[in-house]
Design a protein around this motif. Structure first.
Motif, short mmCIF file in Angstrom:
data_model
loop_
_atom_site.label_atom_id
_atom_site.label_comp_id
_atom_site.label_asym_id
_atom_site.label_seq_id
_atom_site.Cartn_x
_atom_site.Cartn_y
_atom_site.Cartn_z
N MET A 1 0.84 -1.16 0.00
CA MET A 1 0.00 0.00 0.00
C MET A 1 0.89 1.23 0.00
O MET A 1 1.85 1.29 0.74
CB MET A 1 -0.86 -0.04 1.25
CG MET A 1 -1.79 1.11 1.37
SD MET A 1 -2.80 0.99 2.84
CE MET A 1 -3.32 -0.68 2.78
N TRP A 4 -0.67 6.97 2.99
CA TRP A 4 -1.96 7.01 3.68
C TRP A 4 -2.91 7.84 2.86
O TRP A 4 -2.54 8.89 2.36
CB TRP A 4 -1.80 7.62 5.06
CG TRP A 4 -0.91 6.80 5.91
CD1 TRP A 4 0.40 7.06 6.22
CD2 TRP A 4 -1.22 5.56 6.52
NE1 TRP A 4 0.91 6.06 6.98
CE2 TRP A 4 -0.07 5.12 7.20
CE3 TRP A 4 -2.35 4.77 6.57
CZ2 TRP A 4 -0.02 3.95 7.90
CZ3 TRP A 4 -2.30 3.60 7.28
CH2 TRP A 4 -1.15 3.20 7.93
N SER A 5 -4.12 7.41 2.73
CA SER A 5 -5.11 8.15 1.96
C SER A 5 -6.39 8.29 2.75
O SER A 5 -6.78 7.40 3.51
CB SER A 5 -5.40 7.44 0.64
OG SER A 5 -4.28 7.48 -0.20
N TRP A 62 -13.87 8.07 3.43
CA TRP A 62 -13.15 6.81 3.25
C TRP A 62 -11.70 7.03 3.68
O TRP A 62 -11.20 8.15 3.67
CB TRP A 62 -13.21 6.32 1.80
CG TRP A 62 -12.42 7.17 0.86
CD1 TRP A 62 -12.86 8.27 0.17
CD2 TRP A 62 -11.05 7.02 0.51
NE1 TRP A 62 -11.84 8.80 -0.58
CE2 TRP A 62 -10.71 8.05 -0.38
CE3 TRP A 62 -10.05 6.10 0.88
CZ2 TRP A 62 -9.44 8.20 -0.92
CZ3 TRP A 62 -8.78 6.26 0.34
CH2 TRP A 62 -8.49 7.28 -0.55
N HIS A 63 -11.04 5.95 4.08
CA HIS A 63 -9.62 6.00 4.35
C HIS A 63 -9.02 4.60 4.33
O HIS A 63 -9.73 3.61 4.25
CB HIS A 63 -9.32 6.73 5.68
CG HIS A 63 -9.70 5.99 6.91
ND1 HIS A 63 -11.00 5.90 7.34
CD2 HIS A 63 -8.96 5.33 7.81
CE1 HIS A 63 -11.04 5.20 8.46
NE2 HIS A 63 -9.81 4.83 8.77
N ILE A 64 -7.70 4.56 4.38
CA ILE A 64 -6.97 3.29 4.30
C ILE A 64 -6.54 2.84 5.69
O ILE A 64 -6.19 3.66 6.53
CB ILE A 64 -5.73 3.46 3.40
CG1 ILE A 64 -6.16 3.67 1.95
CG2 ILE A 64 -4.79 2.28 3.50
CD1 ILE A 64 -5.01 3.97 1.01
N HIS A 65 -6.57 1.52 5.88
CA HIS A 65 -6.01 0.89 7.09
C HIS A 65 -4.94 -0.12 6.68
O HIS A 65 -5.10 -0.79 5.65
CB HIS A 65 -7.10 0.11 7.85
CG HIS A 65 -7.73 0.86 8.95
ND1 HIS A 65 -8.15 0.24 10.09
CD2 HIS A 65 -8.03 2.17 9.11
CE1 HIS A 65 -8.70 1.13 10.91
NE2 HIS A 65 -8.64 2.31 10.32
N VAL A 99 -10.59 0.96 3.56
CA VAL A 99 -9.97 0.11 2.56
C VAL A 99 -8.75 -0.55 3.19
O VAL A 99 -7.86 0.14 3.69
CB VAL A 99 -9.54 0.92 1.32
CG1 VAL A 99 -8.89 0.03 0.28
CG2 VAL A 99 -10.73 1.69 0.75
N THR A 101 -5.77 -3.98 3.04
CA THR A 101 -4.75 -4.44 2.10
C THR A 101 -5.19 -5.64 1.26
O THR A 101 -4.59 -5.91 0.22
CB THR A 101 -3.46 -4.81 2.86
OG1 THR A 101 -3.75 -5.82 3.82
CG2 THR A 101 -2.86 -3.60 3.55
N LEU A 108 -12.41 -4.38 1.59
CA LEU A 108 -13.23 -3.17 1.51
C LEU A 108 -14.41 -3.34 2.46
O LEU A 108 -15.25 -4.21 2.27
CB LEU A 108 -13.74 -2.97 0.08
CG LEU A 108 -14.62 -1.75 -0.14
CD1 LEU A 108 -13.80 -0.48 0.03
CD2 LEU A 108 -15.23 -1.79 -1.53
#
Length: 128
Positions: A1, A4-5, A62-65, A99, A101, A108
């Motif tokens: 990934m 960070w988003s 939304w964001h990334i983990h 979201v 990995t 998701l």
């Protein structure tokens, strides 16, 4: 990934039986840690105002983990609740997407916070 988003989710028609997310934006993170990302709320509001002029309504975040099948942290839950309560005059709930990995659908995860509870949205693909 990569990095960070975090961003916002926008829909055009809030009166339809199914509200369709038409656009997902990316906000520049102001701070990022293992399972935490923050963003500039003034920039987010400016984005909302600009897209509202084009007929789009902010319906979520939304964001990334950094985990395969993500779940909301305590801070995520607080963020979702804060935005759901702020949106109450216009929306019955706010969409909250994380979201992970893993490839979708496992990576998701989607919830809706109605200002009282955080409800997970389970897709038919995940149920099978």
């Amino acid at each position: 990934m990569m990095g960070w988003s975090v961003g916002q989710l926008f829909a055009r028609d809030l009166t339809a039986n199914t509200v369709e997310v038409e656009m997902a934006t990316v906000l520049a993170p102001t701070r990022a840690a293992w399972a935490r990302v923050t963003f500039n709320t003034e920039r987010a509001m400016s984005e909302r105002e600009a897209l509202f002029k084009k007929g789009l309504h902010c319906v979520g975040i939304w964001h990334i983990h950094p985990e395969s099948s993500p779940s909301p942290s305590t801070e995520d839950r607080l963020l979702a609740r804060e935005h759901a309560l702020a949106a109450r005059p216009q929306l019955a709930g706010i969409v909250f997407v994380i979201v992970g990995t893993a490839q979708p659908p496992a990576g998701l995860r989607v919830w809706v916070d109605d200002g009282v509870d955080l409800h997970e949205a389970i897709s038919d693909e995940i149920k099978q």
